[in-house]
Design a protein around this motif. Structure first.
Motif, PDB file in Angstrom:
ATOM      1  N   VAL A  49     -17.349  15.415 -11.762  1.00 32.51           N
ATOM      2  CA  VAL A  49     -16.158  15.246 -11.054  1.00 32.51           C
ATOM      3  C   VAL A  49     -15.709  14.152 -12.012  1.00 32.51           C
ATOM      4  CG1 VAL A  49     -15.420  14.572  -8.788  1.00 32.51           C
ATOM      5  CG2 VAL A  49     -17.830  15.823  -8.973  1.00 32.51           C
ATOM      6  N   VAL A  50     -14.511  14.158 -11.951  1.00 34.22           N
ATOM      7  CA  VAL A  50     -13.374  13.149 -12.680  1.00 34.22           C
ATOM      8  C   VAL A  50     -12.927  12.280 -11.091  1.00 34.22           C
ATOM      9  CG1 VAL A  50     -11.401  12.718 -13.837  1.00 34.22           C
ATOM     10  CG2 VAL A  50     -12.938  14.479 -14.024  1.00 34.22           C
ATOM     11  N   VAL A  51     -13.317  10.696 -11.224  1.00 30.81           N
ATOM     12  CA  VAL A  51     -12.673   9.943 -10.372  1.00 30.81           C
ATOM     13  C   VAL A  51     -11.828   8.602 -10.449  1.00 30.81           C
ATOM     14  CG1 VAL A  51     -13.902   8.195  -8.742  1.00 30.81           C
ATOM     15  CG2 VAL A  51     -15.028   9.651  -9.423  1.00 30.81           C
ATOM     16  N   GLU A  52     -10.312   9.044  -9.785  1.00 35.24           N
ATOM     17  CA  GLU A  52      -9.456   8.441 -10.136  1.00 35.24           C
ATOM     18  C   GLU A  52      -9.016   7.272  -9.234  1.00 35.24           C
ATOM     19  OE1 GLU A  52      -5.872  10.301 -11.436  1.00 35.24           O
ATOM     20  OE2 GLU A  52      -6.976  12.450 -11.692  1.00 35.24           O
ATOM     21  N   ILE A  53      -9.076   6.069  -9.292  1.00 37.82           N
ATOM     22  CA  ILE A  53      -8.967   4.865  -8.360  1.00 37.82           C
ATOM     23  C   ILE A  53      -7.246   4.541  -8.307  1.00 37.82           C
ATOM     24  CG2 ILE A  53      -9.866   2.756  -7.483  1.00 37.82           C
ATOM     25  CD1 ILE A  53     -12.709   3.893  -8.624  1.00 37.82           C
ATOM     26  N   GLY A  54      -7.092   4.572  -7.310  1.00 41.11           N
ATOM     27  CA  GLY A  54      -5.378   3.478  -7.569  1.00 41.11           C
ATOM     28  C   GLY A  54      -5.390   2.702  -5.911  1.00 41.11           C
ATOM     29  N   LYS A  55      -4.119   2.028  -6.631  1.00 36.50           N
ATOM     30  CA  LYS A  55      -4.007   1.503  -5.058  1.00 36.50           C
ATOM     31  C   LYS A  55      -2.779   1.965  -3.833  1.00 36.50           C
ATOM     32  CE  LYS A  55      -5.942  -3.006  -5.659  1.00 36.50           C
ATOM     33  NZ  LYS A  55      -7.288  -3.275  -4.764  1.00 36.50           N
ATOM     34  N   SER A  56      -3.430   1.849  -2.601  1.00 38.07           N
ATOM     35  CA  SER A  56      -2.686   3.043  -1.755  1.00 38.07           C
ATOM     36  C   SER A  56      -0.787   2.076  -1.748  1.00 38.07           C
ATOM     37  CB  SER A  56      -2.593   2.167  -0.093  1.00 38.07           C
ATOM     38  OG  SER A  56      -2.304   3.096   0.854  1.00 38.07           O
ATOM     39  N   THR A  57       0.312   2.573  -1.327  1.00 40.27           N
ATOM     40  CA  THR A  57       1.501   2.129  -1.418  1.00 40.27           C
ATOM     41  C   THR A  57       1.711   1.395  -0.180  1.00 40.27           C
ATOM     42  OG1 THR A  57       2.484   4.211  -1.458  1.00 40.27           O
ATOM     43  CG2 THR A  57       2.246   3.313  -3.517  1.00 40.27           C
ATOM     44  N   GLU A  58       1.050   2.527   1.385  1.00 38.76           N
ATOM     45  CA  GLU A  58       1.188   2.047   2.812  1.00 38.76           C
ATOM     46  C   GLU A  58       1.655   0.665   2.846  1.00 38.76           C
ATOM     47  OE1 GLU A  58      -2.069   3.919   4.692  1.00 38.76           O
ATOM     48  OE2 GLU A  58      -1.736   5.740   3.929  1.00 38.76           O
ATOM     49  N   SER A  59       2.427   0.099   3.823  1.00 36.78           N
ATOM     50  CA  SER A  59       2.487  -1.608   3.893  1.00 36.78           C
ATOM     51  C   SER A  59       1.547  -1.405   4.965  1.00 36.78           C
ATOM     52  CB  SER A  59       3.851  -1.489   4.563  1.00 36.78           C
ATOM     53  OG  SER A  59       4.929  -1.062   5.154  1.00 36.78           O
ATOM     54  N   GLY A  60       0.612  -2.594   5.806  1.00 39.38           N
ATOM     55  CA  GLY A  60      -0.166  -2.923   6.716  1.00 39.38           C
ATOM     56  C   GLY A  60       1.484  -3.811   7.912  1.00 39.38           C
ATOM     57  N   PRO A  61       0.596  -3.343   8.440  1.00 42.65           N
ATOM     58  CA  PRO A  61       1.062  -4.170   9.325  1.00 42.65           C
ATOM     59  C   PRO A  61       1.485  -5.942   9.606  1.00 42.65           C
ATOM     60  CG  PRO A  61      -1.011  -4.038  10.170  1.00 42.65           C
ATOM     61  CD  PRO A  61      -1.141  -3.529   9.537  1.00 42.65           C
ATOM     62  N   SER A  62       2.654  -5.940   9.612  1.00 43.41           N
ATOM     63  CA  SER A  62       3.620  -6.995   9.679  1.00 43.41           C
ATOM     64  C   SER A  62       3.147  -8.478  11.274  1.00 43.41           C
ATOM     65  CB  SER A  62       4.905  -7.090   9.622  1.00 43.41           C
ATOM     66  OG  SER A  62       5.033  -6.772   8.437  1.00 43.41           O
ATOM     67  N   TYR A  63       3.276  -9.343  10.905  1.00 46.24           N
ATOM     68  CA  TYR A  63       2.995 -10.503  11.977  1.00 46.24           C
ATOM     69  C   TYR A  63       3.946 -11.712  11.923  1.00 46.24           C
ATOM     70  CZ  TYR A  63      -0.767 -12.978   9.544  1.00 46.24           C
ATOM     71  OH  TYR A  63      -1.207 -13.312   8.588  1.00 46.24           O
ATOM     72  N   ARG A  64       3.942 -12.127  12.655  1.00 44.11           N
ATOM     73  CA  ARG A  64       4.655 -14.088  12.609  1.00 44.11           C
ATOM     74  C   ARG A  64       3.426 -15.054  12.191  1.00 44.11           C
ATOM     75  NH1 ARG A  64       9.519 -14.791  11.440  1.00 44.11           N
ATOM     76  NH2 ARG A  64      10.569 -12.502  13.469  1.00 44.11           N
ATOM     77  N   SER A  65       3.643 -15.579  11.425  1.00 44.33           N
ATOM     78  CA  SER A  65       2.632 -17.026  11.390  1.00 44.33           C
ATOM     79  C   SER A  65       3.161 -18.025  12.359  1.00 44.33           C
ATOM     80  CB  SER A  65       2.462 -17.764   9.849  1.00 44.33           C
ATOM     81  OG  SER A  65       3.804 -17.800   9.252  1.00 44.33           O
ATOM     82  N   PRO A  66       2.471 -18.656  12.855  1.00 47.81           N
ATOM     83  CA  PRO A  66       2.887 -20.106  13.630  1.00 47.81           C
ATOM     84  C   PRO A  66       3.893 -21.372  12.696  1.00 47.81           C
ATOM     85  CG  PRO A  66       0.539 -20.199  13.018  1.00 47.81           C
ATOM     86  CD  PRO A  66       1.050 -19.108  12.328  1.00 47.81           C
ATOM     87  N   GLN A  67       3.861 -20.933  11.581  1.00 45.34           N
ATOM     88  CA  GLN A  67       5.873 -21.426  10.786  1.00 45.34           C
ATOM     89  C   GLN A  67       6.306 -20.715  11.009  1.00 45.34           C
ATOM     90  OE1 GLN A  67       2.257 -21.165   9.052  1.00 45.34           O
ATOM     91  NE2 GLN A  67       1.897 -23.112   9.931  1.00 45.34           N
ATOM     92  N   GLY A  68       6.701 -19.569  11.305  1.00 50.06           N
ATOM     93  CA  GLY A  68       7.419 -18.506  12.106  1.00 50.06           C
ATOM     94  C   GLY A  68       7.507 -17.726  10.679  1.00 50.06           C
ATOM     95  N   GLU A  69       6.975 -17.853   9.765  1.00 52.52           N
ATOM     96  CA  GLU A  69       7.210 -16.195   8.568  1.00 52.52           C
ATOM     97  C   GLU A  69       6.673 -15.370   9.002  1.00 52.52           C
ATOM     98  OE1 GLU A  69       5.487 -17.858   4.493  1.00 52.52           O
ATOM     99  OE2 GLU A  69       5.113 -19.088   6.399  1.00 52.52           O
ATOM    100  N   VAL A  70       7.444 -14.029   7.739  1.00 53.18           N
ATOM    101  CA  VAL A  70       6.593 -12.548   8.656  1.00 53.18           C
ATOM    102  C   VAL A  70       5.608 -12.485   7.437  1.00 53.18           C
ATOM    103  CG1 VAL A  70       7.568 -10.377   8.699  1.00 53.18           C
ATOM    104  CG2 VAL A  70       8.811 -11.939   9.395  1.00 53.18           C
TER     105      VAL A  70
END
Length: 114
Positions: A49-70
């Motif tokens: 078995v060969v294992v390849e590990i990579g990072k997902s490119t999907e974006s996570g959900p967005s939310y607005r911080s108390p300072q108004g930043e997304v």
């Protein structure tokens, strides 16, 4: 061609790496901007078995911080990681069973030859 013990060991290693990647994902569930690790298992050229590990490119959900930043949250899904950990457990268990069977067969052959 890889020996049966070598193939079983590569399966054990693959199960462990899959579990480690999932554990890292769960540990970073609440880390903003974290991209989950994806594990791809494939057959090696000589077997095993060969294992390849990579990072997902999907974006996570967005939310607005108390300072108004997304802010983009982590893209880790806990339910998906639970399934991945169960699959890692079975990958490890199956490889361990194959390792034990190969070991018993080799002992049987040695007993026949002795």
């Amino acid at each position: 061609m890889l020996s049966p013990l070598g193939a079983s060991l590569s399966g054990l290693r693959a199960g462990l790496e899959k579990l480690e990647a999932s554990a890292n994902n769960v540990a970073n569930l609440s880390t903003d901007g974290f991209k989950k690790d994806r594990v791809l298992l494939s057959e090696g050229v000589t077997g095993g078995v060969v294992v390849e590990i990579g990072k997902s490119t999907e974006s996570g959900p967005s939310y607005r911080s108390p300072q108004g930043e997304v802010i983009e949250a982590s893209n880790v899904d806990l339910a998906e990681e639970a399934v991945e950990q169960i699959l890692a457990k079975y990958t490890f268990s199956m490889s361990l069973a194959a390792f034990k069977t190969t070991d018993e067969m080799q002992k049987g052959v040695i007993d026949l030859l002795a």
